[in-house]
Design a protein around this motif. Structure first.
Motif, short mmCIF file in Angstrom:
data_model
loop_
_atom_site.label_atom_id
_atom_site.label_comp_id
_atom_site.label_asym_id
_atom_site.label_seq_id
_atom_site.Cartn_x
_atom_site.Cartn_y
_atom_site.Cartn_z
N GLU A 131 0.83 -1.20 0.00
CA GLU A 131 0.00 0.00 0.00
C GLU A 131 0.87 1.26 0.00
N ASP A 132 1.91 1.25 0.84
CA ASP A 132 2.82 2.41 0.83
C ASP A 132 3.58 2.47 -0.50
N PHE A 133 3.82 1.32 -1.07
CA PHE A 133 4.48 1.27 -2.38
C PHE A 133 3.61 1.99 -3.41
N GLY A 201 7.08 4.59 12.83
CA GLY A 201 7.34 5.13 11.49
C GLY A 201 6.05 5.50 10.78
N GLU A 202 5.07 4.62 10.82
CA GLU A 202 3.79 4.90 10.15
C GLU A 202 3.05 6.05 10.84
N GLN A 203 3.19 6.11 12.15
CA GLN A 203 2.54 7.18 12.90
C GLN A 203 3.09 8.55 12.47
N ILE A 231 -5.40 6.55 4.80
CA ILE A 231 -4.82 5.20 4.74
C ILE A 231 -3.79 5.05 5.85
N GLU A 232 -3.04 6.10 6.11
CA GLU A 232 -2.05 6.01 7.20
C GLU A 232 -2.74 5.80 8.54
N GLU A 233 -3.93 6.37 8.71
CA GLU A 233 -4.71 6.07 9.92
C GLU A 233 -4.97 4.56 10.00
N GLU A 234 -5.32 3.96 8.89
CA GLU A 234 -5.53 2.50 8.89
C GLU A 234 -4.25 1.76 9.25
N HIS A 235 -3.13 2.23 8.69
CA HIS A 235 -1.87 1.54 8.94
C HIS A 235 -1.44 1.65 10.41
N VAL A 236 -1.69 2.80 11.01
CA VAL A 236 -1.28 2.97 12.41
C VAL A 236 -2.17 2.11 13.32
FE LIG Z 1 1.61 3.61 5.51
#
Ligand SMILES: [Fe+2]
Ligand SMILES: [Fe+2]
Ligand SMILES: [Fe+2]
Length: 418
Positions: A131-133, A201-203, A231-236
């Protein structure tokens, strides 16, 4: 083998810096090694986590002896954060820094996944990696569209720029973003470190986009930051849920300081930039004093020895390297995975009434309004194709068409497997 508890640390308060030491000489954006830059971005995120964790601890603690020690440690974490984050030079723009953030996300996540002994945690890392990719690809198209700058020049061919799991397919119901937690009492130290590092890192990526996304100078860019920030909220949530909620606050403090020592030691060993290497060395010495202080507090207030929480010797050190083949392999195998409560599943295996489709329908019912799609569409209209930097064509056949953005991969059940 480095044994942090065998070191003789300086007193904690000797770590306090004056203005001259806090304000660093920034790197040159033309000359900096991309890996030096991603070490800087990661360590800024680690220091932000150290600070915010300490504030939460402080607000949940009734003992002023502990709160004073925390205030002391936290002031130094704050100074370290400033020292690192101000290494970014004046002429590096927000979107250029963003490319660095997504480069870290890709190379860090891939390295951690390759060095993760717990299959459930490895699965979680591979999942968000794709996803980050994809974010790297979407932001690179924005940068090229607006300023004609190829991101390739920033990442110096150390990472490919091509679609991952398309961002439009990453929007999931919140209930499907919570994973099971790891048991830190039985976990391998690599798993403990990996989950702590990636969460921090994601945070930081989440914080960066949520605070600076609105300063991008046009609407499409502001919209893209909004979308990816979510999406970063989902990742955290995804990574934060892996951490063991049974750890006490003081055990958690020890874990945080141990992680910081591990990372500074790793980066001190690996750093080639002679302006930056002394930064890692100085911070390592400060962190060793924090680690010993945290161990002392754990012993005084909980009557526990540090070796009940962490081992005396560091595991294999973190060393960034080229992860292009690994990312390609995972993308080819796992692009169509999504999340089904605590497990991962192929989109095609979900029932029609799954929360994934409900949430997708709620936010993405008008595909032409989804910023991560619009940015590619606009680039294709203007240049005839999207912006990419690939070694070979994308490993997913449905993602090889450079003149039409695919919005069904990993999102629609009925797509024939490619
Ligand atoms: Fe992310
Ligand atoms: Fe720190
Ligand atoms: Fe620290």
């Amino acid at each position: 083998m480095f044994k942090p508890f065998d070191e003789k640390p300086m007193p904690v308060d000797q770590g306090v810096m004056d203005w001259k030491s806090i304000y660093p000489t920034p790197y040159s954006k033309q000359e900096v090694d991309p890996y030096t830059k991603i070490r800087i971005i990661l360590m800024n995120g680690i220091e932000v986590e150290a600070t915010m964790f300490s504030h939460q601890f402080h607000r949940n603690c009734v003992n002023n002896d502990i709160r004073r020690e925390l205030a002391m440690l936290r002031r130094i974490e704050q100074q370290q954060q400033k020292h690192i984050n101000w290494l970014k030079p004046i002429d590096e723009t927000q979107i250029e820094t963003t490319i660095g953030y997504e480069h870290v996300a890709v190379d860090l996540t891939a390295w951690l996944a390759q060095n993760e002994p717990d299959p459930y945690v490895k699965e979680a890392l591979d999942f968000a990696l794709l996803e980050d990719f994809d974010h790297l690809y979407r932001f690179s198209n924005l940068l090229h569209l607006d300023q004609n700058i190829p991101s390739q020049n920033l990442v110096k061919n150390l990472v490919e720029i091509t679609p991952g799991r398309p961002t439009i397919a990453e929007h999931r119901h919140p209930y499907d973003t919570v994973r099971n937690h790891v048991d830190f009492k039985s976990a391998d130290i690599r798993t403990m470190l990996n989950t702590l590092i990636i969460t921090a890192g994601e945070q930081q990526t989440m914080n960066f986009y949520m605070n600076l996304g609105n300063t991008y100078p046009n609407d499409l860019g502001r919209q893209l930051y909004q979308e990816i920030a979510l999406i970063e909220e989902e990742h955290v949530t995804h990574y934060g849920s892996l951490l063991d909620p049974h750890s006490t606050w003081l055990e958690n403090l020890l874990l945080h300081e141990y992680m910081e020592c591990y990372l500074y030691y790793s980066f001190y060993q690996d750093e080639q930039d002679e302006n930056i290497k002394p930064v890692w060395e100085m911070h390592l010495n400060q962190e060793l004093s924090h680690l010993h202080k945290a161990a002392e507090m754990l012993s005084t207030h909980e009557n526990k020895h540090w070796d009940e929480v962490v081992p005396g010797t560091f595991p294999r050190l973190l060393q960034f390297h080229d992860t292009r083949d690994y990312v390609r392999q995972i993308l080819g195998e796992q692009v169509e995975l999504t999340s089904d409560r605590e497990t991962l599943s192929m989109v095609s295996d979900l029932p029609d009434n799954h929360t994934f489709f409900q949430y997708q329908d709620r936010v993405n019912h008008d595909v032409t309004a989804v910023p991560s799609h619009v940015v590619i569409d606009r680039h294709q209209n203007m240049h005839g194709q999207d912006y990419r930097a690939e070694v070979e064509p994308n490993p997913v056949k449905a993602l090889t068409n450079r003149s039409a953005d695919n919005t069904t991969v990993a999102r629609s059940k009925n797509l024939a497997r490619v």
